[in-house]
Design a protein around this motif. Structure first.
Motif, PDB file in Angstrom:
ATOM      1  N   SER A 254     153.275 114.605 134.230  1.00 34.77           N
ATOM      2  CA  SER A 254     153.199 113.167 133.953  1.00 34.77           C
ATOM      3  C   SER A 254     152.291 112.863 132.765  1.00 34.77           C
ATOM      4  CB  SER A 254     152.686 112.429 135.197  1.00 34.77           C
ATOM      5  OG  SER A 254     151.452 112.963 135.631  1.00 34.77           O
ATOM      6  N   THR A 255     152.524 111.689 132.160  1.00 38.23           N
ATOM      7  CA  THR A 255     151.743 111.232 131.010  1.00 38.23           C
ATOM      8  C   THR A 255     151.682 109.706 131.031  1.00 38.23           C
ATOM      9  OG1 THR A 255     151.591 111.253 128.589  1.00 38.23           O
ATOM     10  CG2 THR A 255     153.792 111.153 129.525  1.00 38.23           C
ATOM     11  N   VAL A 256     150.694 109.148 130.349  1.00 37.50           N
ATOM     12  CA  VAL A 256     150.612 107.692 130.208  1.00 37.50           C
ATOM     13  C   VAL A 256     150.708 107.268 128.745  1.00 37.50           C
ATOM     14  CG1 VAL A 256     149.314 107.321 132.341  1.00 37.50           C
ATOM     15  CG2 VAL A 256     148.078 107.798 130.215  1.00 37.50           C
ATOM     16  N   THR A 257     150.969 108.206 127.861  1.00 35.92           N
ATOM     17  CA  THR A 257     151.120 107.905 126.440  1.00 35.92           C
ATOM     18  C   THR A 257     152.561 107.507 126.160  1.00 35.92           C
ATOM     19  OG1 THR A 257     149.432 109.536 125.881  1.00 35.92           O
ATOM     20  CG2 THR A 257     150.899 108.820 124.102  1.00 35.92           C
ATOM     21  N   PRO A 258     152.800 106.370 125.482  1.00 26.90           N
ATOM     22  CA  PRO A 258     154.183 105.994 125.142  1.00 26.90           C
ATOM     23  C   PRO A 258     154.909 107.144 124.451  1.00 26.90           C
ATOM     24  CG  PRO A 258     152.701 104.182 124.646  1.00 26.90           C
ATOM     25  CD  PRO A 258     151.837 105.352 125.020  1.00 26.90           C
ATOM     26  N   LEU A 259     156.038 107.546 125.000  1.00 25.82           N
ATOM     27  CA  LEU A 259     156.702 108.766 124.539  1.00 25.82           C
ATOM     28  C   LEU A 259     157.238 108.650 123.127  1.00 25.82           C
ATOM     29  CD1 LEU A 259     158.649 109.715 127.797  1.00 25.82           C
ATOM     30  CD2 LEU A 259     156.423 110.505 127.029  1.00 25.82           C
ATOM     31  N   GLU A 260     157.582 107.424 122.706  1.00 29.39           N
ATOM     32  CA  GLU A 260     158.137 107.292 121.360  1.00 29.39           C
ATOM     33  C   GLU A 260     157.122 107.671 120.278  1.00 29.39           C
ATOM     34  OE1 GLU A 260     157.631 103.015 123.015  1.00 29.39           O
ATOM     35  OE2 GLU A 260     158.323 104.967 123.718  1.00 29.39           O
ATOM     36  N   ARG A 261     155.826 107.579 120.610  1.00 28.29           N
ATOM     37  CA  ARG A 261     154.813 107.974 119.629  1.00 28.29           C
ATOM     38  C   ARG A 261     154.879 109.471 119.335  1.00 28.29           C
ATOM     39  NH1 ARG A 261     149.389 104.747 121.744  1.00 28.29           N
ATOM     40  NH2 ARG A 261     150.308 102.652 121.782  1.00 28.29           N
ATOM     41  N   SER A 262     155.234 110.253 120.354  1.00 27.41           N
ATOM     42  CA  SER A 262     155.318 111.691 120.144  1.00 27.41           C
ATOM     43  C   SER A 262     156.525 112.077 119.304  1.00 27.41           C
ATOM     44  CB  SER A 262     155.398 112.418 121.491  1.00 27.41           C
ATOM     45  OG  SER A 262     156.602 112.098 122.159  1.00 27.41           O
TER      46      SER A 262
ATOM     47  N   PRO B   4     153.605 102.134 144.100  1.00 29.43           N
ATOM     48  CA  PRO B   4     153.671 101.199 142.969  1.00 29.43           C
ATOM     49  C   PRO B   4     152.562 101.389 141.948  1.00 29.43           C
ATOM     50  CG  PRO B   4     154.130 100.044 145.005  1.00 29.43           C
ATOM     51  CD  PRO B   4     153.710 101.429 145.391  1.00 29.43           C
ATOM     52  N   CYS B   5     151.389 101.822 142.381  1.00 29.35           N
ATOM     53  CA  CYS B   5     150.290 102.055 141.440  1.00 29.35           C
ATOM     54  C   CYS B   5     150.358 103.449 140.820  1.00 29.35           C
ATOM     55  CB  CYS B   5     148.942 101.875 142.141  1.00 29.35           C
ATOM     56  SG  CYS B   5     148.652 100.200 142.707  1.00 29.35           S
ATOM     57  N   GLY B   6     151.305 104.239 141.266  1.00 33.68           N
ATOM     58  CA  GLY B   6     151.489 105.574 140.730  1.00 33.68           C
ATOM     59  C   GLY B   6     152.665 105.634 139.789  1.00 33.68           C
ATOM     60  N   PHE B   7     153.736 106.296 140.223  1.00 34.16           N
ATOM     61  CA  PHE B   7     154.848 106.541 139.304  1.00 34.16           C
ATOM     62  C   PHE B   7     155.585 105.273 138.899  1.00 34.16           C
ATOM     63  CE2 PHE B   7     157.270 106.439 143.237  1.00 34.16           C
ATOM     64  CZ  PHE B   7     158.497 105.919 142.860  1.00 34.16           C
ATOM     65  N   LYS B   8     155.620 104.246 139.759  1.00 37.75           N
ATOM     66  CA  LYS B   8     156.344 103.026 139.373  1.00 37.75           C
ATOM     67  C   LYS B   8     155.627 102.287 138.252  1.00 37.75           C
ATOM     68  CE  LYS B   8     159.204 102.080 143.389  1.00 37.75           C
ATOM     69  NZ  LYS B   8     159.664 101.058 144.357  1.00 37.75           N
ATOM     70  N   ALA B   9     154.299 102.196 138.334  1.00 36.99           N
ATOM     71  CA  ALA B   9     153.555 101.586 137.234  1.00 36.99           C
ATOM     72  C   ALA B   9     153.681 102.420 135.966  1.00 36.99           C
ATOM     73  CB  ALA B   9     152.085 101.434 137.618  1.00 36.99           C
TER      74      ALA B   9
ATOM     75  N   GLY C 257     135.253 105.578 137.149  1.00 35.50           N
ATOM     76  CA  GLY C 257     135.493 106.282 135.900  1.00 35.50           C
ATOM     77  C   GLY C 257     136.718 107.166 135.867  1.00 35.50           C
ATOM     78  N   VAL C 258     137.656 106.965 136.786  1.00 32.04           N
ATOM     79  CA  VAL C 258     138.879 107.764 136.803  1.00 32.04           C
ATOM     80  C   VAL C 258     139.802 107.285 135.688  1.00 32.04           C
ATOM     81  CG1 VAL C 258     140.898 108.428 138.172  1.00 32.04           C
ATOM     82  CG2 VAL C 258     138.673 108.149 139.273  1.00 32.04           C
ATOM     83  N   SER C 259     140.356 108.199 134.924  1.00 30.58           N
ATOM     84  CA  SER C 259     141.236 107.827 133.811  1.00 30.58           C
ATOM     85  C   SER C 259     142.551 107.268 134.334  1.00 30.58           C
ATOM     86  CB  SER C 259     141.519 109.044 132.930  1.00 30.58           C
ATOM     87  OG  SER C 259     142.309 109.988 133.632  1.00 30.58           O
ATOM     88  N   LEU C 260     143.294 106.594 133.436  1.00 21.39           N
ATOM     89  CA  LEU C 260     144.566 105.996 133.829  1.00 21.39           C
ATOM     90  C   LEU C 260     145.545 107.055 134.316  1.00 21.39           C
ATOM     91  CD1 LEU C 260     146.327 103.449 134.002  1.00 21.39           C
ATOM     92  CD2 LEU C 260     147.020 103.859 131.629  1.00 21.39           C
ATOM     93  N   LEU C 261     145.633 108.176 133.605  1.00 20.76           N
ATOM     94  CA  LEU C 261     146.551 109.235 134.015  1.00 20.76           C
ATOM     95  C   LEU C 261     146.165 109.801 135.374  1.00 20.76           C
ATOM     96  CD1 LEU C 261     148.894 111.157 133.500  1.00 20.76           C
ATOM     97  CD2 LEU C 261     147.334 112.602 132.166  1.00 20.76           C
ATOM     98  N   SER C 262     144.875 110.065 135.567  1.00 20.07           N
ATOM     99  CA  SER C 262     144.428 110.594 136.856  1.00 20.07           C
ATOM    100  C   SER C 262     144.697 109.602 137.985  1.00 20.07           C
ATOM    101  CB  SER C 262     142.935 110.931 136.789  1.00 20.07           C
ATOM    102  OG  SER C 262     142.695 111.962 135.851  1.00 20.07           O
ATOM    103  N   MET C 263     144.566 108.311 137.687  1.00 19.51           N
ATOM    104  CA  MET C 263     144.833 107.303 138.713  1.00 19.51           C
ATOM    105  C   MET C 263     146.313 107.290 139.092  1.00 19.51           C
ATOM    106  SD  MET C 263     143.910 103.241 138.749  1.00 19.51           S
ATOM    107  CE  MET C 263     144.901 102.844 137.292  1.00 19.51           C
TER     108      MET C 263
END
Length: 431
Positions: free
Chosen positions: A409-417, A340-345, A289-295
């Motif tokens: 860090s964030t996982v939300t597409p920045l252009e939306r903001s 690769p599963c962190g900042f690169k992804a 149940g870990v969120s994408l950002l937390s992962m």
């Protein structure tokens, strides 16, 4: 191809009588050329297609390997630096172009599915690890038997052979792949985000991106710079192991290239193993149940901090069995394999419209770490005559980048903001 310099530098230094400063300068030559072609590479991928840009980059790199011995014999050390810088320049587009390429193949998370963006970037990095692993025994064996000149030319010839395989088997996008199944093609067409034709309003917004290729507010976003700083720190730490380990084993641990071969290979083996099990680790984290950002934060921080902890005591243990140093370096490189599963992804999370541009800027800034790194290591060694200071610098950079990544860090597409409130309200996907 570019990683061949580190193991072959031991042979070249014996013949050319290189100083520590000259070694640092040569190890940073690829990054010097690499620095200037990142963003243009992302643009070229949009114009010419990602596959064509990658084909050209690989072909020109192979030609650099083939020509390098001739240039060195004619122009000496300056010629060697120049060829390595040219190789870096032609390889510069590879990272942003690869990211654009992956964006056309990696689907968004489907119900019950796993994070395939992390899987894709992980596979990309596995290729890097395989190359770094295989070049050590290949380069050492060829150079020990035939000399470093023929070693470089053999690597170049083998790389040209791969270009032919790549040209036949690779496909720009799923619809152009001749061996994809109908089921997989239908799945990817339904789940891979596609850029829609721009409306007049969107074209006006795009015009506002100016020379940066993206809006200024997006370029200054702290979530974007969290990825950029992590990339710089990663390149400084990971490439320290790749670039300086052959010199360390030769000058500090007093091992010959033949004796050091397996010591130099093991860190790449553990890095490869870690990257190979990353998909399993991602599934375990998701099931808990870990969120994408937390992962993303978990993989980035654990990789950086644990790698720093492993590297710090290496020089203190130099008088013990060399395998102790090798084990610690191998553990550190395994930890770097979590990235690769962190900042690169995260590059594939934070934008939908500017993948090539952001990847180009990110790898350009990451190249700062690759270029400054060898120069800084050479300076620290000359100034303090101790590898302890070098390892401390790697640890501090890693920990600093990890803390910043957690904070920003964030996982939300920045252009939306960047959308105006009116546009957000009109877009049901953002509500």
């Amino acid at each position: 191809m570019r990683n061949a310099l580190s193991p072959l530098l031991v042979f070249m230094a014996a013949e050319l009588d290189l100083t520590t400063s000259q070694k640092g300068n040569l190890l940073s030559a690829i990054a010097a050329g690499y620095f200037f072609t990142q963003v243009p590479g992302g643009v070229l991928a949009d114009w010419l297609g990602a596959k064509n840009v990658m084909t050209a980059a690989l072909t020109l790199s192979a030609l650099c390997c083939l020509l390098l011995p001739v240039v060195v014999d004619s122009l000496g050390l300056s010629g060697l630096w120049g060829v390595m810088a040219v190789m870096g320049a032609v390889q510069g587009p590879l990272f942003p172009t690869s990211t654009v390429y992956l964006s056309k193949w990696m689907p968004k998370a489907a119900p019950g599915g796993s994070d395939e963006k992390a899987w894709g970037t992980g596979m990309l990095d596995i290729g890097t690890s395989l190359g770094a692993l295989l070049v050590i025994p290949a380069a050492n064996s060829l150079a020990g038997t035939f000399g470093w000149r023929l070693a470089y030319q053999s690597i170049g010839a083998a790389s040209l052979g791969f270009v032919g395989i790549w040209q036949v088997m690779a496909a720009e996008e799923p619809g152009r792949c001749f061996y994809i199944s109908k089921t997989e093609l239908a799945f990817l067409e339904a789940n891979v985000p596609k850029q829609k034709p721009k409306s007049k309003d969107q074209q006006q917004d795009q015009d506002g991106s100016g020379l940066l290729g993206m809006p200024l507010a997006l370029a200054l976003h702290q979530g974007l710079w969290a990825v950029f700083f992590a990339h710089i720190a990663f390149n400084y730490g990971a490439y320290y192991l790749t670039n300086w380990s052959p010199t360390y084993y030769s000058e500090v641990l007093n091992l010959t290239p033949a004796q050091a071969k397996y010591h130099l290979m093991l860190p790449h083996v553990t890095n490869l193993i870690c990257k190979s099990v990353n998909p399993l680790l991602v599934r375990v984290v998701e099931r808990n149940g870990v969120s994408l950002l937390s992962m993303r934060r978990l993989f980035t921080v654990s990789g950086f901090v644990l790698a720093a902890a492993c590297l710090l005591p290496v020089y203190r243990l130099r008088n013990h069995d060399p395998w102790i140093s090798t084990i610690l370096c191998s553990m550190a490189n395994a930890c770097f394999g979590l990235a690769p599963c962190g900042f690169k992804a995260n590059y594939l999370d934070i934008t939908e419209k500017y993948v090539g541009v952001i990847s180009g800027y990110g790898n350009t800034l990451g190249t700062v770490g690759s270029w400054v790194g060898p120069q800084l290591v050479a300076f620290l060694l000359h100034r303090f005559q101790s590898w302890d200071v070098v390892l401390l610098s790697v640890a501090l950079v890693n920990v600093g980048a990890a803390l910043n990544y957690v904070r920003c860090s964030t996982v939300t597409p920045l252009e939306r903001s960047l959308q105006t409130p009116t546009k957000k309200a009109a877009d049901p996907k953002t509500n």
